[in-house]
Design a protein around this motif. Sequence first.
Motif, PDB file in Angstrom:
ATOM      1  N   ALA A 166      36.081  26.547  19.660  1.00 12.98           N
ATOM      2  CA  ALA A 166      35.196  27.602  19.154  1.00 12.98           C
ATOM      3  C   ALA A 166      35.963  28.602  18.293  1.00 12.98           C
ATOM      4  O   ALA A 166      35.493  29.036  17.248  1.00 12.98           O
ATOM      5  N   GLU A 167      37.152  28.965  18.736  1.00  9.00           N
ATOM      6  CA  GLU A 167      37.968  29.914  17.981  1.00  9.00           C
ATOM      7  C   GLU A 167      38.432  29.339  16.648  1.00  9.00           C
ATOM      8  O   GLU A 167      38.723  30.087  15.722  1.00  9.00           O
ATOM      9  N   ALA A 168      38.496  28.015  16.546  1.00  3.82           N
ATOM     10  CA  ALA A 168      39.002  27.366  15.328  1.00  3.82           C
ATOM     11  C   ALA A 168      37.891  26.880  14.393  1.00  3.82           C
ATOM     12  O   ALA A 168      38.178  26.249  13.378  1.00  3.82           O
ATOM     13  N   VAL A 169      36.629  27.144  14.711  1.00  4.77           N
ATOM     14  CA  VAL A 169      35.528  26.708  13.846  1.00  4.77           C
ATOM     15  C   VAL A 169      35.672  27.366  12.478  1.00  4.77           C
ATOM     16  O   VAL A 169      35.899  28.572  12.370  1.00  4.77           O
ATOM     17  N   HIS A 170      35.561  26.538  11.438  1.00  2.00           N
ATOM     18  CA  HIS A 170      35.688  27.049  10.075  1.00  2.00           C
ATOM     19  C   HIS A 170      35.085  26.055   9.089  1.00  2.00           C
ATOM     20  O   HIS A 170      34.787  24.918   9.437  1.00  2.00           O
ATOM     21  N   ARG A 171      34.918  26.502   7.859  1.00  2.00           N
ATOM     22  CA  ARG A 171      34.471  25.631   6.771  1.00  2.00           C
ATOM     23  C   ARG A 171      35.638  24.719   6.419  1.00  2.00           C
ATOM     24  O   ARG A 171      36.791  25.138   6.455  1.00  2.00           O
ATOM     25  N   PRO A 172      35.374  23.462   6.083  1.00  3.41           N
ATOM     26  CA  PRO A 172      36.476  22.544   5.801  1.00  3.41           C
ATOM     27  C   PRO A 172      37.183  22.855   4.498  1.00  3.41           C
ATOM     28  O   PRO A 172      36.565  23.306   3.535  1.00  3.41           O
ATOM     29  N   ASP A 173      38.496  22.608   4.488  1.00  7.24           N
ATOM     30  CA  ASP A 173      39.226  22.662   3.222  1.00  7.24           C
ATOM     31  C   ASP A 173      39.140  21.271   2.599  1.00  7.24           C
ATOM     32  O   ASP A 173      38.492  20.372   3.147  1.00  7.24           O
ATOM     33  N   ASP A 174      39.768  21.078   1.442  1.00  2.68           N
ATOM     34  CA  ASP A 174      39.655  19.812   0.728  1.00  2.68           C
ATOM     35  C   ASP A 174      40.116  18.620   1.569  1.00  2.68           C
ATOM     36  O   ASP A 174      39.461  17.583   1.611  1.00  2.68           O
ATOM     37  N   SER A 175      41.250  18.743   2.248  1.00  2.00           N
ATOM     38  CA  SER A 175      41.755  17.605   3.022  1.00  2.00           C
ATOM     39  C   SER A 175      40.877  17.330   4.245  1.00  2.00           C
ATOM     40  O   SER A 175      40.664  16.176   4.618  1.00  2.00           O
ATOM     41  N   GLU A 176      40.356  18.369   4.872  1.00  2.00           N
ATOM     42  CA  GLU A 176      39.463  18.174   6.015  1.00  2.00           C
ATOM     43  C   GLU A 176      38.155  17.524   5.569  1.00  2.00           C
ATOM     44  O   GLU A 176      37.627  16.644   6.252  1.00  2.00           O
TER      45      GLU A 176
END
Length: 189
Positions: A166-176
């Motif tokens: 939950a703490e690491a939820v984020h919009r993906p970067d290009d590699s993700e």
Amino acid sequence: MTDDSRRPMMRPARALLPLFLLPVLLTGCGSDKNGGTAADSADLDAAARTWGVAPELVYVTEVSGYTVFQASVGEYEDEFVTAYRSEEGASKFGLFAGHGTLTAESCPKQPLGEVTDKPVSCEHDGDAWYRTAGESHEYAVPIDAVVVHLIADADKVDRAVLRRAAEAVHRPDDSELAALLPTPDGADT
């Protein structure tokens, strides 16, 4: 946006079970959430169209020891879904992102996955809600008009893992974002 009283935010966790069992190779979310930049909006829009979801629903997370299950990435009843599996394959959790809100009043009224016959308990934990019902538990992270649910069986994935997710939820970067997409030849990488 849908009326919360007519359509629950959380979709059935059992719908992901066949996806967990598919024999595919796993890909990693190799970029640190603070080390990369958000994926280009054109790339994100194209990926979201591929999955049949609104671009604002595409979120990822990262937890040490867990890897995205590429074959699980997609749409389920207007939500973005993906699954994460432990490196040894013994435990899994799902990420569901859908339009809506979660408040102290609405939290216990919204079912937790397929658990509709058990009361839902809610505990505010930082910026998220820790929810339990029956044998399932989740962290629900409200972000603007989206709620990201991280759900698992309580006896398979402990609360600390879900909290880190939950703490690491984020919009993906290009590699993700690239790691979420199928390879051109259809094989998982």
